[in-house]
Design a protein around this motif. Structure first.
Motif, PDB file in Angstrom:
ATOM      1  N   ASN A  62       0.806  -1.221   0.000  1.00 61.44           N
ATOM      2  CA  ASN A  62       0.000   0.000   0.000  1.00 61.44           C
ATOM      3  C   ASN A  62       0.839   1.271   0.000  1.00 61.44           C
ATOM      4  O   ASN A  62       0.306   2.360  -0.203  1.00 61.44           O
ATOM      5  CB  ASN A  62      -0.930   0.011   1.212  1.00 61.44           C
ATOM      6  CG  ASN A  62      -1.980  -1.084   1.149  1.00 61.44           C
ATOM      7  OD1 ASN A  62      -2.502  -1.382   0.079  1.00 61.44           O
ATOM      8  ND2 ASN A  62      -2.278  -1.693   2.283  1.00 61.44           N
ATOM      9  N   TYR A  63       2.143   1.142   0.221  1.00 62.11           N
ATOM     10  CA  TYR A  63       3.005   2.324   0.331  1.00 62.11           C
ATOM     11  C   TYR A  63       4.335   2.053  -0.372  1.00 62.11           C
ATOM     12  O   TYR A  63       5.022   1.075  -0.051  1.00 62.11           O
ATOM     13  CB  TYR A  63       3.251   2.674   1.807  1.00 62.11           C
ATOM     14  CG  TYR A  63       1.985   2.905   2.583  1.00 62.11           C
ATOM     15  CD1 TYR A  63       1.365   4.152   2.591  1.00 62.11           C
ATOM     16  CD2 TYR A  63       1.383   1.861   3.290  1.00 62.11           C
ATOM     17  CE1 TYR A  63       0.191   4.360   3.297  1.00 62.11           C
ATOM     18  CE2 TYR A  63       0.205   2.059   3.992  1.00 62.11           C
ATOM     19  CZ  TYR A  63      -0.384   3.317   3.986  1.00 62.11           C
ATOM     20  OH  TYR A  63      -1.559   3.515   4.675  1.00 62.11           O
TER      21      TYR A  63
ATOM     22  N   ALA B 199       8.173  -0.462  11.129  1.00 58.73           N
ATOM     23  CA  ALA B 199       8.107  -0.208   9.694  1.00 58.73           C
ATOM     24  C   ALA B 199       8.666   1.165   9.389  1.00 58.73           C
ATOM     25  O   ALA B 199       8.691   2.065  10.235  1.00 58.73           O
ATOM     26  CB  ALA B 199       6.669  -0.314   9.187  1.00 58.73           C
ATOM     27  N   MET B 200       9.107   1.306   8.139  1.00 59.10           N
ATOM     28  CA  MET B 200       9.617   2.579   7.641  1.00 59.10           C
ATOM     29  C   MET B 200       9.146   2.768   6.209  1.00 59.10           C
ATOM     30  O   MET B 200       9.189   1.844   5.410  1.00 59.10           O
ATOM     31  CB  MET B 200      11.145   2.587   7.713  1.00 59.10           C
ATOM     32  CG  MET B 200      11.815   3.904   7.272  1.00 59.10           C
ATOM     33  SD  MET B 200      12.022   4.067   5.467  1.00 59.10           S
ATOM     34  CE  MET B 200      13.071   2.666   5.132  1.00 59.10           C
TER      35      MET B 200
ATOM     36  N   ASP C 231       1.020   8.086   9.422  1.00 57.33           N
ATOM     37  CA  ASP C 231       0.411   8.205   8.095  1.00 57.33           C
ATOM     38  C   ASP C 231       0.623   6.969   7.224  1.00 57.33           C
ATOM     39  O   ASP C 231      -0.272   6.550   6.502  1.00 57.33           O
ATOM     40  CB  ASP C 231       0.980   9.426   7.359  1.00 57.33           C
ATOM     41  CG  ASP C 231       0.578  10.738   8.007  1.00 57.33           C
ATOM     42  OD1 ASP C 231      -0.334  10.720   8.856  1.00 57.33           O
ATOM     43  OD2 ASP C 231       1.181  11.781   7.677  1.00 57.33           O
ATOM     44  N   ALA C 232       1.825   6.411   7.242  1.00 59.97           N
ATOM     45  CA  ALA C 232       2.156   5.294   6.351  1.00 59.97           C
ATOM     46  C   ALA C 232       2.688   4.098   7.130  1.00 59.97           C
ATOM     47  O   ALA C 232       2.142   2.993   7.056  1.00 59.97           O
ATOM     48  CB  ALA C 232       3.172   5.749   5.302  1.00 59.97           C
TER      49      ALA C 232
ATOM     50  N   GLY D 211       2.598   3.512  10.283  1.00 64.08           N
ATOM     51  CA  GLY D 211       1.646   3.088  11.315  1.00 64.08           C
ATOM     52  C   GLY D 211       0.656   2.043  10.834  1.00 64.08           C
ATOM     53  O   GLY D 211       0.511   0.980  11.460  1.00 64.08           O
ATOM     54  N   PRO D 212      -0.054   2.304   9.731  1.00 63.96           N
ATOM     55  CA  PRO D 212      -0.988   1.285   9.225  1.00 63.96           C
ATOM     56  C   PRO D 212      -0.315  -0.031   8.859  1.00 63.96           C
ATOM     57  O   PRO D 212      -0.923  -1.098   8.993  1.00 63.96           O
ATOM     58  CB  PRO D 212      -1.588   1.970   7.992  1.00 63.96           C
ATOM     59  CG  PRO D 212      -1.489   3.428   8.283  1.00 63.96           C
ATOM     60  CD  PRO D 212      -0.207   3.587   9.042  1.00 63.96           C
ATOM     61  N   ILE D 213       0.942   0.029   8.396  1.00 69.30           N
ATOM     62  CA  ILE D 213       1.664  -1.208   8.057  1.00 69.30           C
ATOM     63  C   ILE D 213       1.877  -2.049   9.312  1.00 69.30           C
ATOM     64  O   ILE D 213       1.571  -3.249   9.344  1.00 69.30           O
ATOM     65  CB  ILE D 213       3.020  -0.881   7.390  1.00 69.30           C
ATOM     66  CG1 ILE D 213       2.799  -0.228   6.026  1.00 69.30           C
ATOM     67  CG2 ILE D 213       3.854  -2.157   7.246  1.00 69.30           C
ATOM     68  CD1 ILE D 213       4.078   0.269   5.378  1.00 69.30           C
ATOM     69  N   VAL D 214       2.394  -1.423  10.371  1.00 70.44           N
ATOM     70  CA  VAL D 214       2.645  -2.145  11.617  1.00 70.44           C
ATOM     71  C   VAL D 214       1.344  -2.676  12.201  1.00 70.44           C
ATOM     72  O   VAL D 214       1.265  -3.835  12.646  1.00 70.44           O
ATOM     73  CB  VAL D 214       3.369  -1.232  12.628  1.00 70.44           C
ATOM     74  CG1 VAL D 214       3.370  -1.866  14.020  1.00 70.44           C
ATOM     75  CG2 VAL D 214       4.798  -0.956  12.178  1.00 70.44           C
TER      76      VAL D 214
END
Length: 543
Positions: free
Chosen positions: A261-262, A519-520, A529-530, A532-535
């Motif tokens: 997604n990112y 995540a980074m 924003d980015a 956070g949702p991944i983790v």
């Protein structure tokens, strides 16, 4: 002069020249082209500016034609780096044994031409079709003004990443492995694409130990000896040895889905009580395993280590003072908070941690020795000792002892501090358990390698860190990303400014149950924003 008349004159002149009676014809043609003169003219000036559409098409056509015929030197002459292009193009037909090359260009987009390649790889009486896509870009030669292919090895094959990489067909450098997760589920590149480079690393290191025997393959042989060969096509299957990893197929699948997604994103999840890596995923154009090898400023996720440093050095506690002014100066440099953050002179460390107030942490810089943060990072969190043995190449983090403005910047994860998502997942695991367990992706029992050690944290420091991280996850800067996650949870956000980037890098680390993840996302903005949702997506499955 009307066009038709001019064309008629030129045709007549050319006819006279062909007939052998063209004395003086050169001057007539030159005059028509605007280069008239009484004698021979000099060379035309080199062309400038971007190549025209016709030049792009013609240059690509000539390059493709020579390449397909196996004329390496001629094909290289249509590039802007013939010295590098010729050896690779030569290896294509010789060392790689690729024949019957058919190249089909697609529609150009500006100066970039996509194309497909269909060919045959033949070796030792075995043959297999080869089919892939790539692209090239045409540029203006700096000295000649010619339209030339901008040479990149990836033009020949997208998996060629180094300028001196080559293609070779023969017995594979190492036996294949059948990598399985902690529950015996087979892990393949097709099912888990971002594991591709990692499975290559595991094969190179553990193929023989796993009991396999090599087959015959077309591979990318990387000039960098530390990078294992990349298999492109198997002509004869070898015997695969079984290799058990610490990965979890469900958590890996969630990680793969989340990073898609990112752009330019990476994530790692570990089992906090053991350090076993449950998932590692990257979504990057360059195929780099930034999750394990990235070296970037982690921003405010570093405040976990900084908070531990303040507590362990007796400077404050979670409920002790950590006032949050608008700005603070150290060694001639002024540090600020986010523009929307209001000052809070009565803030506790927990307050400033949950809001991610930079100035609250930097105000303590005077009371810390230059080596304080470094010692906390290395001695308690196991970072920066260059001795992690995860099973594949990894970076151990770097928190150098510094002075000047960088001493203050380090407290908020900037300056000379460098981390990877693997490092920050480990930091979170140590913060929530108190023990440092060096991350591993294959069991230590496989090769009896020596793992890194650190003394970890006291129960009281762990209690305070977990309370602060839980508050951040439930009502602080991480609350939006962690919404919907229940049980034992905690998190920390971070954003790291990088010179030359319009947006900061997004960092996020958190835990749920016995799983810690980090995540980074490069140029992803704020941590929530980015990254956070991944983790959160990974913790939702793994925690």
């Amino acid at each position: 002069m009307r066009t038709g008349v001019k064309a008629g004159i030129v045709t007549a002149v050319l006819a006279a020249m062909v007939g052998g009676a063209g004395y003086g014809a050169y001057n007539i043609v030159s005059a028509l082209n605007g280069d008239g003169g009484s004698g021979a003219s000099g060379p035309a000036p080199a062309r400038t500016g971007p190549p025209s559409g016709d030049e792009v098409q013609e240059t690509a056509r000539k390059f493709f034609a020579a390449w397909a015929k196996g004329q390496a030197a001629e094909a290289a002459s249509y590039t802007n780096n013939a010295a590098k292009a010729e050896p690779l193009l030569t290896s294509y037909g010789q060392a790689a044994h690729i024949t019957g090359v058919r190249i089909t260009p697609g529609a150009a987009s500006g100066a970039t031409v996509p194309f497909t390649v269909k060919a045959t790889v033949s070796y030792g009486g075995r043959s297999k079709p080869l089919d892939y896509s790539s692209r090239l870009t045409v540029v203006r030669g700096l000295t000649t003004g010619r339209a030339l292919v901008d040479w990149q090895p990836s033009v020949v094959h997208p998996r060629l990443t180094g300028m001196d990489d080559t293609l070779v067909t023969g017995e594979a450098a190492s036996p294949p492995v059948q990598a399985v997760d902690r529950d015996g589920v087979v892990l393949t590149k097709d099912a888990y694409p971002s594991l591709g480079p990692i499975l290559d690393e595991l094969r190179a290191k553990y193929g023989e130990q796993a009991g396999g025997s090599p087959g015959v393959e077309l591979s990318v042989h990387h000039a960098d000896a530390s990078v294992p060969d990349t298999s492109l096509l198997t002509l004869a299957e070898g015997k695969a040895g079984k290799l058990t990893t610490t990965l979890s197929a469900p958590v890996q699948a969630a990680a793969e889905k989340a990073v898609k997604n990112y752009a330019e994103s990476s994530v790692v999840a570990v089992k906090a009580s053991t350090g076993e890596v449950l998932a590692v995923a990257n979504h990057r154009g360059d195929g780099f395993n930034a999750a394990f090898l990235g070296k970037l400023a982690p921003g405010s996720t570093m405040k976990i280590v900084t908070a531990a440093t303040l507590i362990d050095n007796g400077l404050t506690t979670a409920n002790g003072p950590a006032p949050c002014p608008d700005d603070v100066m150290w060694e001639g440099q002024t540090f600020h908070n986010l523009k929307s953050m209001k000052p809070d002179p009565d803030a506790t460390l927990a307050d400033s941690f949950a809001r991610s107030c930079n100035t609250a942490f930097i105000k303590y810089v005077k009371q810390l020795k230059n080596e304080s943060l470094n010692q906390e990072a290395t001695e308690r969190f196991g970072l920066g000792q260059d001795n992690w043995q995860t099973g594949i190449p990894s970076f151990d983090g770097s928190v150098p002892a510094v002075e000047g403005p960088d001493k203050a910047a380090a407290l908020i994860g900037q300056g000379q501090v460098q981390m990877s998502p693997l490092n920050m997942a480990s930091v979170t695991a140590t913060a929530m358990t108190g023990a440092f367990h060096q991350p591993v992706i294959v069991p230590r029992s496989l090769d009896d390698r020596e793992l890194a050690h650190a003394r970890g944290l006291s129960p009281d420091t762990v209690r305070q860190l977990r309370a602060m991280m839980n508050r951040t996850a439930t009502s602080g800067t991480a609350a939006q990303a962690m919404a919907g996650l229940h049980g034992r949870i905690g998190a920390k956000t971070g954003s790291a400014e990088v010179d030359g980037q319009s947006k900061s890098n997004s960092w996020f680390t958190g835990y749920r149950g016995d799983v810690a993840a980090a995540a980074m996302t490069q140029e992803g903005g704020h941590g929530g924003d980015a990254a956070g949702p991944i983790v959160a997506s990974v913790l939702r499955v793994g925690g």
